[in-house]
Design a protein around this motif. Structure first.
Motif, PDB file in Angstrom:
ATOM      1  N   LEU A   1     -30.933 -34.363  40.570  1.00 12.22           N
ATOM      2  CA  LEU A   1     -31.719 -35.247  39.733  1.00 12.22           C
ATOM      3  C   LEU A   1     -32.967 -34.509  39.421  1.00 12.22           C
ATOM      4  CD1 LEU A   1     -29.860 -37.602  38.890  1.00 12.22           C
ATOM      5  CD2 LEU A   1     -31.696 -38.916  40.177  1.00 12.22           C
ATOM      6  N   VAL A   2     -33.019 -34.015  37.980  1.00  8.66           N
ATOM      7  CA  VAL A   2     -34.282 -33.327  37.666  1.00  8.66           C
ATOM      8  C   VAL A   2     -35.099 -34.067  36.453  1.00  8.66           C
ATOM      9  CG1 VAL A   2     -33.924 -31.212  38.632  1.00  8.66           C
ATOM     10  CG2 VAL A   2     -33.248 -31.726  36.561  1.00  8.66           C
ATOM     11  N   ARG A   3     -36.261 -33.820  36.308  1.00  3.71           N
ATOM     12  CA  ARG A   3     -36.724 -34.279  34.813  1.00  3.71           C
ATOM     13  C   ARG A   3     -37.566 -32.945  34.237  1.00  3.71           C
ATOM     14  NH1 ARG A   3     -42.464 -36.484  34.674  1.00  3.71           N
ATOM     15  NH2 ARG A   3     -43.374 -35.288  36.325  1.00  3.71           N
ATOM     16  N   ASN A   4     -37.696 -33.160  32.882  1.00  4.99           N
ATOM     17  CA  ASN A   4     -38.567 -32.039  32.242  1.00  4.99           C
ATOM     18  C   ASN A   4     -40.096 -32.433  32.600  1.00  4.99           C
ATOM     19  OD1 ASN A   4     -36.590 -30.741  30.594  1.00  4.99           O
ATOM     20  ND2 ASN A   4     -36.229 -32.483  29.712  1.00  4.99           N
TER      21      ASN A   4
ATOM     22  N   PHE B   1     -43.814 -30.287  31.740  1.00  6.65           N
ATOM     23  CA  PHE B   1     -44.325 -29.597  30.673  1.00  6.65           C
ATOM     24  C   PHE B   1     -45.226 -28.427  31.729  1.00  6.65           C
ATOM     25  CE2 PHE B   1     -43.410 -32.597  27.668  1.00  6.65           C
ATOM     26  CZ  PHE B   1     -42.669 -32.027  27.089  1.00  6.65           C
TER      27      PHE B   1
ATOM     28  N   GLU C   1     -38.769 -20.818  27.622  1.00  8.76           N
ATOM     29  CA  GLU C   1     -38.054 -21.215  28.829  1.00  8.76           C
ATOM     30  C   GLU C   1     -39.246 -21.380  30.127  1.00  8.76           C
ATOM     31  OE1 GLU C   1     -37.831 -18.307  27.299  1.00  8.76           O
ATOM     32  OE2 GLU C   1     -38.081 -16.534  28.583  1.00  8.76           O
TER      33      GLU C   1
ATOM     34  N   ALA D   1     -41.958 -23.147  29.367  1.00 10.26           N
ATOM     35  CA  ALA D   1     -42.919 -24.089  28.867  1.00 10.26           C
ATOM     36  C   ALA D   1     -42.417 -25.529  29.516  1.00 10.26           C
ATOM     37  CB  ALA D   1     -42.923 -24.223  27.447  1.00 10.26           C
ATOM     38  N   VAL D   2     -41.247 -25.688  30.113  1.00 10.88           N
ATOM     39  CA  VAL D   2     -40.672 -26.849  30.455  1.00 10.88           C
ATOM     40  C   VAL D   2     -39.841 -26.193  31.690  1.00 10.88           C
ATOM     41  CG1 VAL D   2     -38.830 -28.452  30.225  1.00 10.88           C
ATOM     42  CG2 VAL D   2     -40.192 -27.895  28.125  1.00 10.88           C
TER      43      VAL D   2
ATOM     44  N   LEU E   1     -37.737 -27.716  35.487  1.00 10.87           N
ATOM     45  CA  LEU E   1     -36.897 -28.824  35.951  1.00 10.87           C
ATOM     46  C   LEU E   1     -37.554 -29.112  37.286  1.00 10.87           C
ATOM     47  CD1 LEU E   1     -33.551 -27.799  34.712  1.00 10.87           C
ATOM     48  CD2 LEU E   1     -35.066 -29.493  33.557  1.00 10.87           C
TER      49      LEU E   1
ATOM     50  N   VAL F   1     -36.809 -35.191  40.812  1.00 12.05           N
ATOM     51  CA  VAL F   1     -37.490 -36.520  40.358  1.00 12.05           C
ATOM     52  C   VAL F   1     -37.992 -37.216  41.554  1.00 12.05           C
ATOM     53  CG1 VAL F   1     -36.303 -37.366  38.430  1.00 12.05           C
ATOM     54  CG2 VAL F   1     -35.300 -37.825  40.555  1.00 12.05           C
TER      55      VAL F   1
ATOM     56  N   ARG G   1     -41.754 -35.581  42.597  1.00  9.31           N
ATOM     57  CA  ARG G   1     -42.741 -35.696  41.369  1.00  9.31           C
ATOM     58  C   ARG G   1     -44.221 -35.091  41.654  1.00  9.31           C
ATOM     59  NH1 ARG G   1     -42.101 -40.767  37.458  1.00  9.31           N
ATOM     60  NH2 ARG G   1     -40.757 -39.168  36.529  1.00  9.31           N
TER      61      ARG G   1
ATOM     62  N   PRO H   1     -46.338 -30.017  24.649  1.00 13.38           N
ATOM     63  CA  PRO H   1     -46.163 -28.922  23.586  1.00 13.38           C
ATOM     64  C   PRO H   1     -46.840 -29.657  22.246  1.00 13.38           C
ATOM     65  CG  PRO H   1     -44.143 -30.406  24.131  1.00 13.38           C
ATOM     66  CD  PRO H   1     -45.201 -30.568  25.129  1.00 13.38           C
TER      67      PRO H   1
ATOM     68  N   ARG I   1     -31.369 -28.558  22.712  1.00 15.92           N
ATOM     69  CA  ARG I   1     -30.814 -27.927  23.835  1.00 15.92           C
ATOM     70  C   ARG I   1     -31.154 -26.542  23.846  1.00 15.92           C
ATOM     71  NH1 ARG I   1     -25.423 -30.426  25.608  1.00 15.92           N
ATOM     72  NH2 ARG I   1     -24.762 -31.986  24.375  1.00 15.92           N
ATOM     73  N   LEU I   2     -31.466 -26.159  25.017  1.00 19.55           N
ATOM     74  CA  LEU I   2     -31.670 -24.784  25.438  1.00 19.55           C
ATOM     75  C   LEU I   2     -30.657 -24.215  26.210  1.00 19.55           C
ATOM     76  CD1 LEU I   2     -34.341 -23.119  24.657  1.00 19.55           C
ATOM     77  CD2 LEU I   2     -34.984 -23.464  26.966  1.00 19.55           C
TER      78      LEU I   2
END
Lengths: 513, 285
Positions: A340-343, A345, A352, A354-355, A357, A360, A363, A372, A381-382
């Motif tokens: 379980l991950v979150r973005n 910044f 690739e 700049a964000v 993972l 959670v 944190r 950004p 999507r990247l």
């Protein structure tokens, strides 16, 4: 090569540890030899050490003095649980012997003395203050010394530890080095010797021993719930909660299994803790092996933090944060810590980077400067790995016209760009250096000469190209947002320029909606 | 059962719920409300197609795109729906994906999410090993009071996702009030208990002011293949519409203006966090 250990049959043939291999071969030609497997022994001894944490919280494996390993237990304040020192020693030695190991043990005030006694006077228990007397008749090898020092001492006729007591310390140190004095002092308790426990000491724990070993996972989980209730009460009494919980399962046959769960925020709720262990156990998939049964279970808490008693305030904001944290805990314990991950910044302009993972449950604080730029159009999507594509584009800098991606051709109707994104030169590991133009360097030797020559513009292009050639991380990318005839919008980039020595390469990096 | 009075039916439902020790399913409650004649049946001439895009709570959606390479459009549309579900108490959208399909579909990219009015911190990405774990995670998240929506992105047609499973998810969603979205690719349709099924295709975007060559704001062709939400969706099945995603949420585009004409609003949303964005839409409905 020397013999590290011998079995009973070899001992009867007059072989002894420390003997030269060729001598031993000469004595017993049909000698069966096996090289010492340090990795295996290390593994077995760590298992032993973990298992013995059911006898004492501080257990350490002694770093290799003897080839076959030593286990050290700090039994301060635990002997009464076993009915006294003698009974405890008998129990610990006895149960390993029952498993078929050759073992000897001793109890003394210091690590050094206990080591010497266990090797040269097994099963002895030294009362307080009796170390000097107990050690006196033992050979000097018992001080954990190098072979060279032992040989030297023996040469001087100093065969037992007792003979060293009255000697001039300075003379001994001059002759044999500081190691001998240190070891002697350690054994006699004049200086402190620390041991590092293998399992970190948990201040808060609850444990249960079973008269009859248990084996089923369900039983283990039920016990875990009971222990969580106990532990919860202990923690509540001190207004504490913990983020990490370890469940140690002590098997009858000297192995310890460890299940660890993490909570996003400190907790002491038994139901929640038990739930986490249930989910964690579902992830085991055959790793769980109770062997001959489990005879003790301990639940320990670490990463302890203060938790206020729960009271609902009149102005409490119900933002669901606690519910979410619990959900993350449950999912993480079942799906794995990285599932379980979150973005998050990061202050970088490379897409690739700049964000990133971030799990959670672990944190970190957001960097407000890393948000950004909202004016930049970024894809929805990247792709984790940009995929190479074939592109037909106008030379030198025009938008792409056609592209082939995953073996399908696309006709591109619209494009915007390029958006140039440079590599981060400060990450290349090279310090920034001032590159002087060649003429300037020549002139440097003559500082008085402030001639107009110096003011001439240096040969700029040369430098720039040189810098690029040096740096492997300098890859400039030109990004385009394109739309094909089906309305699909992609994010593609080009490395290199048309007209340069190398033909540029194109990659697909993301999808717009 | 024409002879049975509607309040009897409601009483029966309550009794069954009490016996089963479960709260009355929201779905059932809605059914009861409708039977009692609270809402007048709407004719085939529907008020506003956009009304359907105000996402209801506690509904299982299926969002289909014809091909995997249209995954961007499918995710964008889904986020446009799911973001309306975010409230102060439900602050998270869970996005689930199988670990092996990440390179195929790509991962939601934090810096691009604000275009759809979603704060990157509100999207939690879950990468799971297999379908069993994915379905477990979906149910677990649906049951959580603080989750607004669950999005499962599936590149293939897994066997595990059959009618029973979708029925189960649908019931859970109705009971908990959390909406779930299944993102699927391909033209095949299986039996499913989803209340709404959308088919999304990207469409040629409108022009951008001052730059006719640049791609405009996202534009989708939305087709409602299945709508089982009572009166609201009655007659909506089979309808399709062309919408733009703009600063104000979804905006429908007149078909004749589709090709070549400039769109109503050209610029994408300009701030990263715009929680109030699109609320006008949900208020209007």
């Amino acid at each position: 090569m020397r013999l590290a250990a011998v079995d009973a049959a070899a001992a009867r043939a007059n072989l002894s540890p420390g003997q030269n291999l060729s001598d031993a071969r000469a004595l017993v030609p049909e000698l069966e030899l096996r090289e010492i497997d340090r990795a295996y022994i290390g593994q077995v001894f760590s298992d032993f050490a973990d298992w013995h944490s059911n006898a004492s919280p501080i257990v350490a494996v002694h770093p290799d003095v003897a080839p076959y390993g030593d286990l050290i237990l700090d039994i301060t304040g635990v002997t009464h649980l076993f009915g006294g020192e003698a009974k405890m020693l008998a129990l610990l030695v006895g149960r390993l012997r029952a498993l078929g190991f050759a073992i000897s043990g001793a109890i003394a005030d210091t690590v050094g003395a206990a080591w010497a006694l266990s090797h040269f006077a097994p099963n002895s228990i030294v009362p307080e203050g009796g170390i000097e007397a107990a050690l006196a008749p033992l050979p000097v090898v018992g001080l954990r010394l190098d072979d060279a020092v032992v040989a030297g001492l023996n040469q001087m006729g100093l065969k037992t530890i007792g003979q060293l007591y009255g000697r001039d310390r300075r003379a001994l140190q001059a002759r044999f080095g500081a190691g001998l004095i240190t070891r002697l002092d350690q054994a006699l308790g004049r200086i402190e010797e620390r041991i590092t426990p293998r399992i970190p000491i948990a201040e808060y724990y609850a444990e249960r021993r079973f008269a009859e070993p248990i084996g089923f996972m369900d039983d283990v989980l039920m016990t875990a719930r009971d222990l969580a209730v106990q532990l919860g009460l202990t923690l509540e009494a001190e207004a504490l909660g913990a983020q990490t919980f370890h469940l140690f399962l002590y098997r009858v046959d000297h192995k310890v299994m460890n299940l660890t769960v993490n909570a996003g925020r400190a907790t002491r709720d038994p139901n929640h803790i038990a739930q986490l262990f249930v989910h964690r156990s579902e992830r085991l998939e055959g790793e769980y092996d109770a062997g001959f049964g489990i005879d003790m279970i301990r639940l320990a808490a670490s990463s302890v933090a203060e938790v206020e008693s729960t009271q609902l305030g009149a102005f409490e904001v119900r933002d669901g944060a606690q519910d979410l944290d619990r959900l993350y805990d449950r999912m993480t314990s079942r799906l794995g810590p990285l599932a379980l991950v979150r973005n998050k910044f990061v202050n970088s302009h490379v897409p690739e980077r700049a964000v990133k993972l971030e799990p959670v449950i672990a944190r970190t604080v957001d960097d407000p400067g890393a948000l950004p730029d909202p004016d930049l159009r970024r894809p929805l999507r990247l792709l984790p790995q940009p995929e190479p594509i074939n592109v037909l584009a106008e030379v030198p800098d025009g938008p792409p016209m056609r592209m082939v991606w995953r073996r399908i051709a696309y006709r591109i109707l619209k494009a915007s760009g390029p958006e140039r994104i440079e590599a981060e030169w400060w990450r290349s590991g090279r310090n920034l250096e001032v590159l002087l133009p060649p003429q300037a360097r020549e002139e440097r030797g003559d500082p008085r000469d402030d001639s107009p020559k110096r003011k001439q513009a240096p040969a700029e292009p040369e430098h720039v190209s040189k810098l690029e050639a040096f740096d492997p991380l300098t890859t400039v990318r030109d990004y385009y947002i394109i739309e094909d005839d089906g309305g699909r919008r992609f994010w593609i980039f080009r490395i290199g320029l048309y007209g340069a020595a190398e033909t540029p390469r194109w990659f697909l990096h993301g999808f717009f909606s | 059962m024409p002879g049975l009075a509607s309040h009897d039916l409601e009483a029966l439902r309550r009794k069954i719920a009490a016996l089963e020790k479960r709260p009355l399913l929201a779905e059932g409650a809605a059914l009861v409300a409708r039977r009692m004649g609270k809402a007048a049946p709407a004719g085939p001439g529907m008020a506003d197609p956009l009304e359907l895009l105000a996402a209801p709570r506690g509904v299982l959606h299926e969002v289909f795109a014809d091909e995997q390479r249209q995954s961007g459009a499918a995710l964008g549309f889904t986020l446009g729906l799911a973001r309306q579900l975010l409230t102060d108490e439900r602050q998270a959208i869970l996005y689930l994906q199988l670990k092996g399909e990440t390179q195929e579909l790509g991962l939601p990219y934090g810096a691009g999410l604000h275009q759809f009015g979603v704060d990157a911190a509100q999207i939690i990405i879950g990468r799971v090993e297999n379908m069993t774990e994915l379905l477990w995670a979906m149910e677990e998240a649906i049951a959580c009071r603080a989750v607004a929506g669950v999005i499962a992105d599936l590149a293939r047609h897994p066997k595990a996702l059959d009618f029973t499973v979708s029925r189960r998810l649908s019931l859970r969603a109705a009971a908990a009030g959390t909406s779930a979205f299944l993102l699927r690719y391909g033209r095949e349709r299986e039996a499913s208990a989803a209340k709404l099924r959308w088919r999304i295709s990207p469409a040629l975007s409108g022009a951008v002011e001052f730059d006719p060559r640049a791609p405009g704001p996202p534009r989708f062709l939305i087709e409602i293949e299945k709508g089982r939400l009572g009166d609201k969706t009655q007659g909506a099945e089979g309808r399709s519409m062309l919408v733009d995603w703009t600063e104000n949420g979804f905006a429908s585009v007149e078909p004749e203006r589709h090709v070549g004409a400039p769109p109503q609003r050209a610029a994408p949303p300009s701030r990263p966090v715009a929680p109030a964005l699109g609320d006008r839409l949900s208020q209007a409905s």
